[in-house]
Write a protein that holds these residues in place. Structure first.
Motif, PDB file in Angstrom:
ATOM      1  N   GLY A   1       1.901   3.409   1.018  1.00 41.46           N
ATOM      2  CA  GLY A   1       1.842   3.460  -0.551  1.00 41.46           C
ATOM      3  C   GLY A   1       2.024   4.639  -1.122  1.00 41.46           C
ATOM      4  O   GLY A   1       2.486   4.749  -1.967  1.00 41.46           O
ATOM      5  N   GLN A   2       1.695   6.085   0.093  1.00 38.78           N
ATOM      6  CA  GLN A   2       2.828   7.389  -0.855  1.00 38.78           C
ATOM      7  C   GLN A   2       4.067   6.607  -1.027  1.00 38.78           C
ATOM      8  O   GLN A   2       4.421   7.818  -1.485  1.00 38.78           O
ATOM      9  CB  GLN A   2       2.772   8.307   0.418  1.00 38.78           C
TER      10      GLN A   2
ATOM     11  N   ASN B   1      -2.506   5.140  -4.199  1.00 34.95           N
ATOM     12  CA  ASN B   1      -1.602   6.883  -3.396  1.00 34.95           C
ATOM     13  C   ASN B   1      -1.250   7.364  -4.434  1.00 34.95           C
ATOM     14  O   ASN B   1      -0.005   8.201  -4.499  1.00 34.95           O
ATOM     15  CB  ASN B   1      -0.490   5.419  -3.815  1.00 34.95           C
TER      16      ASN B   1
ATOM     17  N   ARG C   1       6.468   4.324  -1.955  1.00 34.67           N
ATOM     18  CA  ARG C   1       6.236   3.114  -2.848  1.00 34.67           C
ATOM     19  C   ARG C   1       5.156   4.906  -4.610  1.00 34.67           C
ATOM     20  O   ARG C   1       6.518   4.154  -5.361  1.00 34.67           O
ATOM     21  CB  ARG C   1       5.382   1.998  -2.974  1.00 34.67           C
ATOM     22  N   ALA C   2       4.188   5.292  -4.315  1.00 32.66           N
ATOM     23  CA  ALA C   2       4.028   5.966  -5.870  1.00 32.66           C
ATOM     24  C   ALA C   2       5.488   6.952  -5.594  1.00 32.66           C
ATOM     25  O   ALA C   2       5.526   6.960  -7.181  1.00 32.66           O
ATOM     26  CB  ALA C   2       2.804   6.554  -5.094  1.00 32.66           C
ATOM     27  N   ALA C   3       6.206   7.910  -4.619  1.00 30.30           N
ATOM     28  CA  ALA C   3       7.001   8.898  -5.057  1.00 30.30           C
ATOM     29  C   ALA C   3       8.084   7.627  -5.201  1.00 30.30           C
ATOM     30  O   ALA C   3       8.821   8.341  -6.925  1.00 30.30           O
ATOM     31  CB  ALA C   3       7.324   9.550  -3.408  1.00 30.30           C
ATOM     32  N   LEU C   4       8.448   6.871  -5.241  1.00 34.43           N
ATOM     33  CA  LEU C   4      10.077   5.953  -6.141  1.00 34.43           C
ATOM     34  C   LEU C   4       8.995   4.943  -7.194  1.00 34.43           C
ATOM     35  O   LEU C   4      10.140   5.798  -7.844  1.00 34.43           O
ATOM     36  CB  LEU C   4      10.084   4.902  -4.724  1.00 34.43           C
TER      37      LEU C   4
ATOM     38  N   ILE D   1       7.315  14.192  -0.421  1.00 36.30           N
ATOM     39  CA  ILE D   1       6.302  13.487  -0.400  1.00 36.30           C
ATOM     40  C   ILE D   1       5.849  12.909   1.558  1.00 36.30           C
ATOM     41  O   ILE D   1       5.084  13.575   1.921  1.00 36.30           O
ATOM     42  CB  ILE D   1       6.267  11.657  -0.444  1.00 36.30           C
TER      43      ILE D   1
ATOM     44  N   LEU E   1      10.768  -2.205  -6.964  1.00 41.16           N
ATOM     45  CA  LEU E   1       9.660  -1.131  -6.226  1.00 41.16           C
ATOM     46  C   LEU E   1      10.201  -2.679  -4.339  1.00 41.16           C
ATOM     47  O   LEU E   1      10.259  -2.841  -3.458  1.00 41.16           O
ATOM     48  CB  LEU E   1       8.346  -1.385  -6.044  1.00 41.16           C
TER      49      LEU E   1
ATOM     50  N   HIS F   1      -1.657  15.634  -0.017  1.00 35.38           N
ATOM     51  CA  HIS F   1      -1.764  16.521   1.109  1.00 35.38           C
ATOM     52  C   HIS F   1      -1.966  18.243  -0.423  1.00 35.38           C
ATOM     53  O   HIS F   1      -1.459  18.786  -0.179  1.00 35.38           O
ATOM     54  CB  HIS F   1      -0.262  17.253   1.760  1.00 35.38           C
TER      55      HIS F   1
ATOM     56  N   PHE G   1      -1.545   2.133  -8.796  1.00 37.15           N
ATOM     57  CA  PHE G   1      -1.673   1.007  -7.956  1.00 37.15           C
ATOM     58  C   PHE G   1      -3.038   1.043  -8.087  1.00 37.15           C
ATOM     59  O   PHE G   1      -4.172   2.406  -7.948  1.00 37.15           O
ATOM     60  CB  PHE G   1      -0.824   1.534  -6.971  1.00 37.15           C
TER      61      PHE G   1
ATOM     62  N   PHE H   1      -0.749  11.590  -3.481  1.00 39.47           N
ATOM     63  CA  PHE H   1      -0.253  12.500  -2.141  1.00 39.47           C
ATOM     64  C   PHE H   1      -1.503  12.529  -1.803  1.00 39.47           C
ATOM     65  O   PHE H   1      -2.001  14.198  -2.716  1.00 39.47           O
ATOM     66  CB  PHE H   1       1.046  13.158  -2.934  1.00 39.47           C
TER      67      PHE H   1
END
Lengths: 221, 256
Positions: A117-118, B94, A120-123, A136, B57, B98, B90, B96
């Motif tokens: 998911g990380q 999701n 996916r969210a970045a893309l 990320i 995606l 960090h 989402f 990030f």
């Protein structure tokens, strides 16, 4: 057993010189081993078929062959191909290759543990694959790889003594010379052992602090 | 051609299979500027896959997607440019992990848009304010409640100034107490003229906010229409059944 004049005048000076070489070996190897680990792991997870395969082969070979053999090939074998290194350089190269192979396995595991998911969210935000990996995925993966990499650094401190086999006189080598001359093996190697123990303890402490510092608030580990 | 100017998104005959299972069996629709379309339907009918096929995606097996008349499908490297214009929210947020809430919003502004740090921070704070999260800007995702995290993720998507927002079950991972705050933000967005595609089971939200409800089943659009018409007078028995189940579970008409 305790022989203060021997310790102070005969043993300590060469050991200190050796210690400096040991520290140099370690400090030169850590950053390159670290970067190698990241490159190999990233290549393995995100590279195309060929890059991924090459990275895998790298790991299989260098994880699978004894470090001493690798050092002998670099120092004694390569000159026959016209490539020669100083004992110090040959040792560092061998350590980096080996350390990088092990690091890459910790980092690969860490990359794969970051939820998809990380990515996916970045893309979805319009990042390229490369931006997503750099900004990320890796920052999260590297945190998770710290305990493993710390372990490798501790191994590195100890196997740096193999440099002696390439005539690079570091801590163990310096001690061996004194021990042979004065025939005081037990005493000398106990002192050396103590020094390694100190090095490892200090390194563990520092790495523990680093791990603490990198911790993400709110995340329960 | 006034009508074409208004057309933001066009989705044409999307097919997608996973192995032998055909998840999407040819889905087409169009979205005009400022519209909110809500997708409802049983689980596993491909609603989320459909949203992911729109911003690529998930790559559809066939079918095409256009954004402002430009083809998004088969756009190669340009896909990153189109994705910037399609914000996505989402189910599992999701965020990030960090990065603080603020940095979550900032990062794409800096890395993708190439904004200066100071400028990005200002804009990120502005976006967080929009969703009522400016006070928590310094907190990490793990320190936020689900509702707060989802609001930050909406702010993160909005920061890219998207032309259309894709919501993939934004409240399904939240307990009922927290869905309200997220739906509130979404409602505000819709009323503010944002173009939105929403996959949700919140029929109350759909009823009061959507311009059109699209009922999907088994990888197809079974029927669609304005909420009043679809809810009160559905064409198919199946739609009626599903809607009455939803209304039992989620309050209809008023969503807190």
């Amino acid at each position: 057993m305790m022989d203060m004049p021997f310790l102070k005048d005969v043993l300590i000076p060469p050991l200190l010189e050796g210690l400096v070489v040991t520290l140099k070996l370690i400090i030169c190897s850590i950053p390159f081993g670290f970067v190698t680990g990241i490159l190999i792991a990233t290549g393995r997870v995100y590279g195309n078929r060929y890059i991924s395969f090459l990275c895998k082969v790298y790991v299989i070979i260098f994880k699978g062959c004894p470090l001493l053999m690798l050092l002998f090939i670099i120092y004694f074998g390569l000159p026959s191909l016209g490539i020669s290194f100083s004992p110090f350089c040959a040792a560092v190269i061998g350590f980096v290759i080996c350390n990088g192979a092990y690091n890459s396995e910790y980092i690969r595991g860490a990359i794969q543990s970051v939820k998809y998911g990380q990515m996916r969210a970045a893309l979805a935000l319009g990042m390229t694959m490369r931006q997503a990996i750099m900004n990320i995925i890796l920052p999260q993966a590297m945190r998770r790889a710290v305990p493993g990499i710390s372990n490798e650094i501790i191994y590195l401190i100890k196997y740096s003594s193999l440099a002696y086999m390439l005539t690079c006189i570091e801590l163990t080598g310096a001690g061996k010379i004194v021990a042979s001359r004065y025939f005081k093996f037990t005493f000398v190697f106990m002192v050396i052992g103590f020094i390694y123990l100190m090095l490892v303890t200090i390194a563990s402490k520092l790495l523990g602090m680093l791990e603490k510092k990198l911790e993400i608030p709110g995340l329960i580990k | 051609m006034k009508t074409e100017d208004n057309l933001i998104l066009k989705v044409e005959d999307i097919h997608k299979s996973y192995g032998n299972t055909e998840v999407l069996k040819g889905v087409s629709f169009e979205v005009k500027k400022g519209e909110t379309k809500v997708f409802i339907g049983p689980s596993g009918t491909g609603k989320s896959t459909l949203l992911r096929c729109i911003n690529q995606l998930t790559l559809p097996d066939s079918g095409r997607v256009w954004l402002h008349g430009e083809e998004v499908t088969h756009s190669g490297k340009n896909i990153n440019i189109y994705r910037q214009k399609m914000g996505m929210v989402f189910q599992n947020f999701n965020l990030f992990d960090h990065l603080t809430a603020l940095k979550n919003v900032e990062i794409s502004l800096i890395k993708v848009r190439g904004m200066k740090k100071k400028e990005a921070t200002e804009k990120a704070l502005e976006e967080l304010k929009q969703v009522g999260m400016e006070a928590q800007a310094g907190l990490y995702p793990a320190e936020l409640s689900g509702g707060q995290a989802q609001r930050v993720s909406i702010a993160r998507a909005l920061a890219m100034d998207p032309d259309v927002m894709l919501f993939d079950e934004p409240t399904s991972a939240l307990d009922p107490e927290l869905t309200g705050e997220v739906l509130e933000v979404m409602k505000k967005l819709a009323l503010g003229g944002m173009t939105m595609l929403v996959v949700t089971h919140e029929i109350g939200f759909a009823y009061s906010v959507a311009n059109e409800i699209i009922f999907m089943e088994k990888g197809r659009i079974l029927e669609s229409g304005p909420p009043q018409k679809l809810v009160n007078n559905p064409r198919f028995e199946r739609t009626k059944q599903f809607l009455s189940r939803l209304s039992e579970l989620y309050k209809l008409g008023d969503e807190k």
